[in-house]
Design an enzyme around this catalytic site. Sequence first.
Site, short mmCIF file in Angstrom:
data_model
loop_
_atom_site.label_atom_id
_atom_site.label_comp_id
_atom_site.label_asym_id
_atom_site.label_seq_id
_atom_site.Cartn_x
_atom_site.Cartn_y
_atom_site.Cartn_z
N SER A 148 0.70 -1.08 0.06
CA SER A 148 0.09 0.08 0.10
C SER A 148 0.79 1.19 -0.06
O SER A 148 0.19 2.56 -0.15
CB SER A 148 -0.84 0.07 1.23
OG SER A 148 -2.21 -0.79 0.89
N LYS A 160 0.19 4.03 -2.75
CA LYS A 160 -1.05 4.97 -2.56
C LYS A 160 -0.40 6.45 -2.44
O LYS A 160 -0.92 7.56 -2.57
CB LYS A 160 -1.90 4.87 -1.38
CG LYS A 160 -2.89 3.40 -1.57
CD LYS A 160 -3.69 3.32 -0.40
CE LYS A 160 -4.52 1.97 -0.60
NZ LYS A 160 -4.09 0.71 -0.21
N SER A 179 -5.96 3.49 4.68
CA SER A 179 -5.57 2.74 3.43
C SER A 179 -6.39 2.01 2.58
O SER A 179 -6.23 0.83 2.13
CB SER A 179 -4.35 1.70 3.90
OG SER A 179 -3.59 1.35 3.01
N LYS A 181 3.05 6.27 4.83
CA LYS A 181 2.17 5.54 4.52
C LYS A 181 2.65 4.21 4.73
O LYS A 181 3.85 3.84 4.46
CB LYS A 181 1.74 5.58 2.97
CG LYS A 181 0.79 4.75 2.33
CD LYS A 181 -0.50 4.97 3.00
CE LYS A 181 -1.75 3.83 2.64
NZ LYS A 181 -1.23 2.78 3.64
#
Length: 393
Positions: free
Chosen positions: A68, A71, A128, A234
Site C-alpha cells: 500500500s 498509494k 489505506s 504510508k
Amino acid sequence: MKKAFIAGILSLSIVFSLASAGYADEKKPSGASDSELAPSARSAILLDADTGTIIYEKNSHDKLPPASITKIMTMLLTMEAIEDGRLKMTDKVRTSDRAASMGGSQIFLEPGEEMTVDDMLKGIAMASGNDASVAMAEKLAGSEEEFVKMMNERAAELGMKNTHFANCNGLPVENHYSTAHDIALMSRELLKHEQITKYTGAYQDYLRKETPKPFWLVNTNKLVRFYPGADGLKTGYTSEAKFCLSATATRDGLRTVAVVLGAPDTKNRNNEISRMFDYGFAQYSKHAIYKKGEMLGSIQISKGTVPQMQLQAEENYSVLVKKGGKTADLRHEVTIPKSIKAPVTAGQVVGKLSVYQGDLLVKEFDLKAPAEVKKAGWWKLFKRTTGKLFHVD
C-alpha cells in the site's frame, strides 16, 4: 575567465566561511553500516527530505513489492490535480461498482456512494482504503487503467528508474514493484504539498460522522502518535511484501524520510524506522543557504514584454551537515546569464545555485524562471527604444 564572463555569463559569487559541521555527502555519509539501523528489513533508506541527501541505505535499489505504499503516488497525483485547479477538495467523488468491490483495507464504500475529495484523502492516507484509491483514480483519469499510466509517467519524471505500477492501491498483482530509493523520491515529492500531512499525520478522525453509519478512522501508521515529530506517510502489508512503511518526521527544522520494505512484523518495522530517525536527528543538521523568497539576482530579457526578470529563491535552499564533524568552509555561487532572449517559459532553467566545500561541488540547485515572458511586438520595442533615447533625468 574574464572574457567568458563578459561574453554573457554573470557569476554572482557570495562566499561564506562557516565554522559549522562538515557537509554530508549526497550519496551516503559514513557512520552507519548497512545492518545496524535496519537489520530485519529487506531494504531500507534514510534521507533528508529537503536536499535528497542519503544518510543511510541498505539494498535500497532492490525491486520489491511495495504493497500500500503505492498509494503515495495516488495521493501525489491527487494533490497535483488540486494544485493545478483540475480538482477541488470539495468536489464529490462517486464510487463505482468496481471501486466498491476492492478487498483488503477499505472504508467500505458502497456503489453509487459519494464522498468529497477531502474525505477520500482521509480514507486513503489514514485507513489505506483500496476502494477510496480506485474511486479517486477513476475520478481523475476515467479508469484505473488510465490512472496507472499517469502513475508510471510521473514515476519516470521523478527518476524512479526501478519502479513499475500495475494498480493504484498496491494489491498483489504481477509486474508491480518499486524500491526503497524510488519510494523515498516520490515521498519527497508528495511532501512538497504541505497540506498532505493534515491527512497522513492525523491519528484519528471520522467519515460519515453525521450519518447513521459513522466510520472511525485510526491511522495505520502508529508512529504519528508515538514518535515525536512524525506526521506521515504510508504503511503497507501483503503476505508477499511483508511489513512496509515510508515515514517522515521533522525536528529542529530537519525533515527526514525513512523507508523500510520487507520487515517481518510491525514491531520491527516501526523500531527500525524510529532507529533511523534517531540516528539522522542525532548526527545531522540542516544549514540554510537561502530562504524561500530571498532575492538571488536579475536577468535582462532581450526583446521581451518586460525588460528584466527578478529571480527569487522558490524554496528553502539548504545543505545537510554532520554534527561534530571537522570544521569546513562552505561557499555558494549564484550563476545566471546577464541577458536571455524572449520568449521565456515559466519554470525554464535559467541559472544554477552551486554549493562548494573548498573546490568540491557538494550540491547544485536549478534556478527557474518564475513566470512566462513573451516576445514583445515591434511597436512595444519601438516605444521602449525611443523612450530610452528621449529620457531626461
